[in-house]
Scaffold this active site. Structure first.
Site, PDB file in Angstrom:
ATOM      1  N   LEU A  15       3.933  21.257   4.699  1.00 32.85           N
ATOM      2  CA  LEU A  15       3.416  20.078   5.388  1.00 32.85           C
ATOM      3  C   LEU A  15       2.949  20.425   6.803  1.00 32.85           C
ATOM      4  CD1 LEU A  15       3.108  16.917   5.572  1.00 32.85           C
ATOM      5  CD2 LEU A  15       5.392  16.935   6.574  1.00 32.85           C
ATOM      6  N   LYS A 182      -5.339   6.774   7.187  1.00 35.76           N
ATOM      7  CA  LYS A 182      -6.718   7.149   6.828  1.00 35.76           C
ATOM      8  C   LYS A 182      -7.686   6.126   7.399  1.00 35.76           C
ATOM      9  CE  LYS A 182      -6.078   9.854   2.650  1.00 35.76           C
ATOM     10  NZ  LYS A 182      -6.739  11.145   2.674  1.00 35.76           N
ATOM     11  N   GLU A 216      -7.584  14.190  -8.481  1.00 38.62           N
ATOM     12  CA  GLU A 216      -7.721  15.497  -7.840  1.00 38.62           C
ATOM     13  C   GLU A 216      -8.124  16.502  -8.903  1.00 38.62           C
ATOM     14  OE1 GLU A 216      -4.450  15.157  -4.257  1.00 38.62           O
ATOM     15  OE2 GLU A 216      -3.714  15.498  -6.275  1.00 38.62           O
ATOM     16  N   ASP A 235       4.966  10.374  -6.528  1.00 40.61           N
ATOM     17  CA  ASP A 235       4.336  11.181  -5.477  1.00 40.61           C
ATOM     18  C   ASP A 235       3.219  10.399  -4.779  1.00 40.61           C
ATOM     19  OD1 ASP A 235       3.731  13.582  -4.001  1.00 40.61           O
ATOM     20  OD2 ASP A 235       2.057  13.955  -5.360  1.00 40.61           O
ATOM     21  N   HIS A 240       0.947   5.772  -1.726  1.00 35.32           N
ATOM     22  CA  HIS A 240      -0.478   5.747  -1.332  1.00 35.32           C
ATOM     23  C   HIS A 240      -1.266   4.684  -2.092  1.00 35.32           C
ATOM     24  CE1 HIS A 240       0.701   9.386   0.499  1.00 35.32           C
ATOM     25  NE2 HIS A 240       0.241  10.261  -0.375  1.00 35.32           N
TER      26      HIS A 240
END
Ligand code: BG6
Length: 477
Positions: A15, A182, A216, A235, A240
């Protein structure tokens, strides 16, 4: 601002390497590092300051899809002057004594502790900070940054929140989900609540359904040790993607301040209906051979689900969400698919019954785009879908998108919680996710480079709908 230290526990981890160090560099480049700020990296490895500076530099030079711009020597020099390193084991009290002495000696009364480390070390960190009074705001402020996922289910999230509150006050805690940082997500709020054209249509009368995709092309890389215990739903789904949905559907906050904004996000999360009968889990072929993955693993690398928001505004509007690794395309977006009125004049003309779609393209080709129907130039009436677009990267003012970690570090330094999760918000996310993760059995194996298992298509086909093929035709650089 008084001098302060950003103390990063786990500075040699993934990270820190791919997100935090690049964010700090960008802040240095933009002059966003407060004058008296220092960064103190902590890890087990024994290194002197020069070794550490080299580690920082090498991290910046490592190939990184999120950080591809040039590293300027003069910017790095400014950053390098501010960085310090202390080696230590996080379960050893003597290490904290050394850390505290160092911070005191340098006069860093204000401190941000960033936990970029394994959750099983958290309690050691808290306990040892407390023993030396390092969590107390006696002569300066103390803030704690902690990454998602908070816990592994509702129960463990509640325990972790309880543990956090034993050592810190809620306003000292910054629970971080980088999607909230974001720019493309934050702009959804500005777009919705500054323009009055679309907002009256964001409801069940005008919307047919909503799709959210986070795809992805790559696999889990070297993260097997973490990922295999977590899987796609926990995850990225629990956090998100639920945030993406909340931004796109929440009611307008009464003001643009933390409490008001989080309240509206939480309302959406609390009203989400878990539908365990409408979730599909997938795993990409070859996943079990990835490093540090159990060869019999049932971990999901893909999921697709259907849900509804149980409120008056969105009653009966289906929401389909999918995410996965090793899929056909790298793309994250929210598509608001509008209803197609029966009396549309050009309905029977070739593509005349295509719906209008409002697309929030989170990445790549970032933008806000409206798919609309136009006349194809020529002597016949032919309908052609086109895109009306706002694109970031072709913005004539050349504004570059700040990295979410940069945004959130700056917010933490300012003490602004608007784009962080409260304990209540995280728990609302788990309350939705728990009944879904409980039904995960053996995931369906899918081939890399596809859109995941066929069963995910069926979720929509059963409702006479289909996943939209994310277009790369707009906001091209
Ligand atoms: C992280 C997940 O939180 O988000 C990763 O752990 C995922 O598995 C990543 O790849 C996606 O973030 P972004 O910003 O690349 O879309």
């Amino acid at each position: 601002m008084d001098s302060f230290a950003l103390v990063i526990f786990g500075i040699t981890g993934n990270l820190a390497q791919i997100k935090l160090i690049p964010a700090l560099y960008d802040m240095a480049e933009k002059g966003l590092l407060p004058k008296n700020m220092s960064v103190v990296g902590i890890a087990r490895k024994v290194m002197n300051r020069d070794d550490f500076k080299k580690h920082f530099y090498d991290s910046l030079k490592t190939q990184n899809i999120h950080h591809q711009h040039e590293i300027k020597e003069e910017v790095f020099k400014d950053l390098a002057d501010r960085i310090h390193y202390i080696d230590g084991h996080l379960d050893e009290p003597s290490f904290y004594k050394r850390l505290n002495e160092f911070l005191d000696k340098k006069g860093y009364k204000n401190r941000i502790y960033y936990l970029a480390t394994y959750p099983d070390l958290y309690s050691h960190v808290f306990e040892n900070l407390q023993k030396l009074g390092m969590n107390q705001q006696k002569s300066g402020w103390i803030r704690l940054m902690i990454e998602k996922p908070i816990g592994d289910n509702l129960k463990s999230a509640q325990s972790l929140n309880k543990l956090l509150l034993k050592y810190f006050k809620e306003d000292q805690i910054f629970r971080l989900d980088h999607y909230l940082g974001k720019e493309t997500l934050q702009n959804i709020l500005t777009f919705r609540f500054s323009n009055d054209i679309f907002e009256p249509m964001i409801n069940k009368d005008y919307i047919d359904h909503i799709q959210i995709t986070a795809a992805e092309e790559f696999g889990i890389g070297k993260r097997g040790g973490y990922y295999d215990l977590v899987g796609a739903l926990k995850d990225v789904g629990q956090n998100h993607q639920l945030q993406m949905l909340a931004f796109a559907t929440m009611d307008a906050p009464t003001e643009f301040k933390n409490e008001a904004v989080s309240k509206q996000r939480i309302k959406i999360l609390e009203n989400l209906k878990p539908m365990p009968e409408k979730i599909v889990f997938g795993q990409y072929e070859g996943y079990k051979n990835e490093p540090n993955v159990n060869p019999n693993s049932n971990t999901d690398t893909f999921y697709a689900l259907k849900t509804y928001i149980n409120n008056d505004r969105f009653k009966g509007v289906p929401i389909y969400i999918r995410a996965g690794k090793k899929l056909k395309q790298y793309v994250t977006e929210i598509s608001i698919v509008f209803k197609n009125p029966k009396n549309r004049l050009f309905r029977d003309t070739n593509l005349g019954d295509e719906p209008n779609v409002l697309i929030y393209r989170i990445q790549p080709n970032e933008g806000i785009v409206l798919k609309m129907l136009t006349k194809e130039p020529g002597h016949q009436v032919k309908v052609k879908p086109e895109y009306m677009q706002y694109c970031y990267r072709t913005d004539p003012h050349g504004h570059l998108l700040p990295d979410p970690y940069e945004r959130l570090l700056v917010d933490t330094i300012r003490g602004d919680h608007t784009f962080f999760n409260s304990a209540e918000e995280v728990e609302a996310q788990w309350a939705f996710t728990d009944p879904l993760s409980k039904v995960r059995g053996k995931p369906v194996i899918y081939k890399a480079g596809t859109w995941g298992p066929k069963e995910a298509d069926k979720l929509l086909e059963d409702d006479s709908r289909a996943w939209l093929e994310p277009s790369m035709e707009f906001c091209r650089i």
